[in-house]
Design a protein around this motif. Structure first.
Motif, PDB file in Angstrom:
ATOM      1  N   ASP A 170       0.863  -1.171   0.000  1.00  0.00           N
ATOM      2  CA  ASP A 170       0.000   0.000   0.000  1.00  0.00           C
ATOM      3  C   ASP A 170       0.901   1.223   0.000  1.00  0.00           C
ATOM      4  O   ASP A 170       1.334   1.705   1.053  1.00  0.00           O
ATOM      5  CB  ASP A 170      -0.910  -0.010   1.225  1.00  0.00           C
ATOM      6  CG  ASP A 170      -1.901   1.154   1.223  1.00  0.00           C
ATOM      7  OD1 ASP A 170      -1.855   1.977   0.280  1.00  0.00           O
ATOM      8  OD2 ASP A 170      -2.716   1.245   2.167  1.00  0.00           O
ATOM      9  N   LEU A 172       0.356   4.324  -0.689  1.00  0.00           N
ATOM     10  CA  LEU A 172      -0.173   5.583  -0.187  1.00  0.00           C
ATOM     11  C   LEU A 172       0.133   5.770   1.294  1.00  0.00           C
ATOM     12  O   LEU A 172       0.323   6.901   1.762  1.00  0.00           O
ATOM     13  CB  LEU A 172      -1.686   5.654  -0.424  1.00  0.00           C
ATOM     14  CG  LEU A 172      -2.132   5.713  -1.886  1.00  0.00           C
ATOM     15  CD1 LEU A 172      -3.640   5.832  -1.982  1.00  0.00           C
ATOM     16  CD2 LEU A 172      -1.461   6.876  -2.613  1.00  0.00           C
ATOM     17  N   SER A 173       0.190   4.679   2.035  1.00  0.00           N
ATOM     18  CA  SER A 173       0.490   4.776   3.463  1.00  0.00           C
ATOM     19  C   SER A 173       1.931   4.405   3.784  1.00  0.00           C
ATOM     20  O   SER A 173       2.522   4.963   4.715  1.00  0.00           O
ATOM     21  CB  SER A 173      -0.457   3.878   4.264  1.00  0.00           C
ATOM     22  OG  SER A 173      -0.326   2.523   3.862  1.00  0.00           O
ATOM     23  N   ASP A 174       2.506   3.480   3.006  1.00  0.00           N
ATOM     24  CA  ASP A 174       3.839   2.972   3.324  1.00  0.00           C
ATOM     25  C   ASP A 174       4.933   3.471   2.401  1.00  0.00           C
ATOM     26  O   ASP A 174       6.113   3.198   2.634  1.00  0.00           O
ATOM     27  CB  ASP A 174       3.825   1.432   3.287  1.00  0.00           C
ATOM     28  CG  ASP A 174       2.803   0.840   4.245  1.00  0.00           C
ATOM     29  OD1 ASP A 174       2.542   1.484   5.285  1.00  0.00           O
ATOM     30  OD2 ASP A 174       2.273  -0.241   3.959  1.00  0.00           O
ATOM     31  N   LEU A 196      -2.071  11.658  -2.167  1.00  0.00           N
ATOM     32  CA  LEU A 196      -1.394  11.107  -0.993  1.00  0.00           C
ATOM     33  C   LEU A 196      -0.063  10.458  -1.356  1.00  0.00           C
ATOM     34  O   LEU A 196       0.796  10.265  -0.485  1.00  0.00           O
ATOM     35  CB  LEU A 196      -2.292  10.078  -0.301  1.00  0.00           C
ATOM     36  CG  LEU A 196      -3.629  10.595   0.244  1.00  0.00           C
ATOM     37  CD1 LEU A 196      -4.425   9.465   0.876  1.00  0.00           C
ATOM     38  CD2 LEU A 196      -3.401  11.717   1.248  1.00  0.00           C
ATOM     39  N   HIS A 200       5.650  10.615  -1.402  1.00  0.00           N
ATOM     40  CA  HIS A 200       6.450   9.406  -1.618  1.00  0.00           C
ATOM     41  C   HIS A 200       7.140   9.447  -2.984  1.00  0.00           C
ATOM     42  O   HIS A 200       8.251   8.928  -3.142  1.00  0.00           O
ATOM     43  CB  HIS A 200       5.558   8.175  -1.514  1.00  0.00           C
ATOM     44  CG  HIS A 200       4.821   8.058  -0.217  1.00  0.00           C
ATOM     45  ND1 HIS A 200       5.440   8.106   1.014  1.00  0.00           N
ATOM     46  CD2 HIS A 200       3.489   7.915   0.046  1.00  0.00           C
ATOM     47  CE1 HIS A 200       4.553   7.979   1.978  1.00  0.00           C
ATOM     48  NE2 HIS A 200       3.357   7.862   1.420  1.00  0.00           N
TER      49      HIS A 200
END
Length: 340
Positions: A170, A172-174, A196, A200
């Motif tokens: 994932d 977007l979060s990691d 998001l 990154h």
């Protein structure tokens, strides 16, 4: 292994494209396959023109004509374009008109390192691999574990696994992981909330900068992504929609009136008007209908590290303000729709 290099003869294990009267089918050239009961049986492919014994393709020339029980067809070398039209759909895919623009806007060349988030069915991934090989690499991520596994097996079966790394993550979060920090020349996002992923993407790009592209079906997603790109120092923001229109070359017959009688209009014995005749022209005709909306491509450039703004001015409507219920009338935000 026919995706890796062009070759003359079909070998067992290849993936071929069967062309039948404007219909395309992808076939794995295997002598035996498992039936629904798990038993090994002869591989026979059923078509509208009859049955094809797949073992007869082994040793045949690519592009050659093959006989079916009720007709014939042609076997073609697979390409990313043909694969996009025949692949098994695990998600909604990106097609050639958008893919070609993505290739152009990302400035990819052989040797580039590109990150893709949203592997899906692998349509774009095959095109990315062809562009960056033999010395480049594609890192592709999918939040769905089964899709990431199937895509990895597919790349292995097509003989292009050495040019791609498929992972379940994932992003977007990691994020994309510590191993890819400062490694990428370009980043492509096909995600429900691409804004998001912008931080990154910045972390993954080289100090020399790079190109960013996202694919979004809704304009609200584009708005939020552009705000995030501005806040993180991206420049040359552009959003476009690719709608392909093809002109069909055809013959058109039009009536032509004979006006020769006008030369004798003032004479004492005027010439009678002749009937109109028909003349045929070869013309390029517009299609009767045009393609509808697919998605918006948002592209931007991240400058080299030394040229990036240390502090980016805050837009009039920031992402935090958009999340506030009081600003619901300013921008309708779609954040739950899954593009895939």
């Amino acid at each position: 292994m026919s995706f890796k290099n062009y070759k003359d003869k079909i070998e067992e294990g290849d993936t071929v494209i069967l062309y039948l009267s404007n219909n395309l089918y992808a076939l794995d050239v295997q002598r035996m396959i498992k039936n629904k009961k798990g038993e090994m049986v002869e591989n026979v492919f059923q078509t509208p023109f009859g049955a094809l014994k797949v073992k007869n393709l082994i040793g045949a020339d690519y592009g050659s004509r093959v006989e079916l029980s009720k007709g014939w067809g042609h076997v073609l070398q697979p390409t990313p374009e043909l694969w996009s039209l025949t692949l098994p759909h695990r998600t909604q895919i990106i097609y050639t008109p958008d893919i070609s623009m993505i290739m152009l806007q990302l400035d990819l060349v052989p040797g580039s390192v590109v990150i893709e988030a949203g592997t899906g069915s692998g349509s774009l991934t095959h095109a990315l691999i062809r562009r960056v090989r033999p010395h480049g690499h594609v890192y592709t991520f999918d939040f769905h574990e089964h899709r990431a596994k199937v895509a990895s097996e597919e790349f292995q079966a097509h003989g292009i696994a050495e040019f791609v790394t498929a992972q379940h993550r994932d992003v977007l979060s990691d994020g994309f992981g510590d191993d890819l920090k400062g490694k990428a020349d370009a980043v492509f996002l096909d995600l429900p909330s691409p804004w998001l992923g912008v931080p990154h993407a910045v972390a993954a790009m080289k100090e020399e900068g790079g190109r960013f592209c996202s694919f979004s079906p809704c304009i609200e997603q584009v708005q939020r992504t552009c705000l995030a790109l501005q806040e993180h120092g991206f420049e040359e923001l552009t959003t476009m929609e690719v709608l392909q229109t093809e002109l069909k070359v055809t013959r058109r017959t039009v009536p032509v009136r004979d006006l020769s009688f006008l030369r004798h209009k003032s004479s004492e014995k005027p010439v009678e008007e002749k009937p109109s005749g028909d003349t045929t022209f070869v013309v390029g005709a517009w299609p009767p209908s045009t393609p509808g909306h697919t998605g918006y491509l948002t592209v931007a450039t991240l400058p080299p590290l030394f040229a990036r703004s240390k502090k980016v001015s805050k837009p009039e409507c920031s992402l935090e303000e958009q999340d506030s219920p009081e600003n619901g009338d300013k921008m309708a935000v779609v954040g739950t729709e899954d593009n895939n």
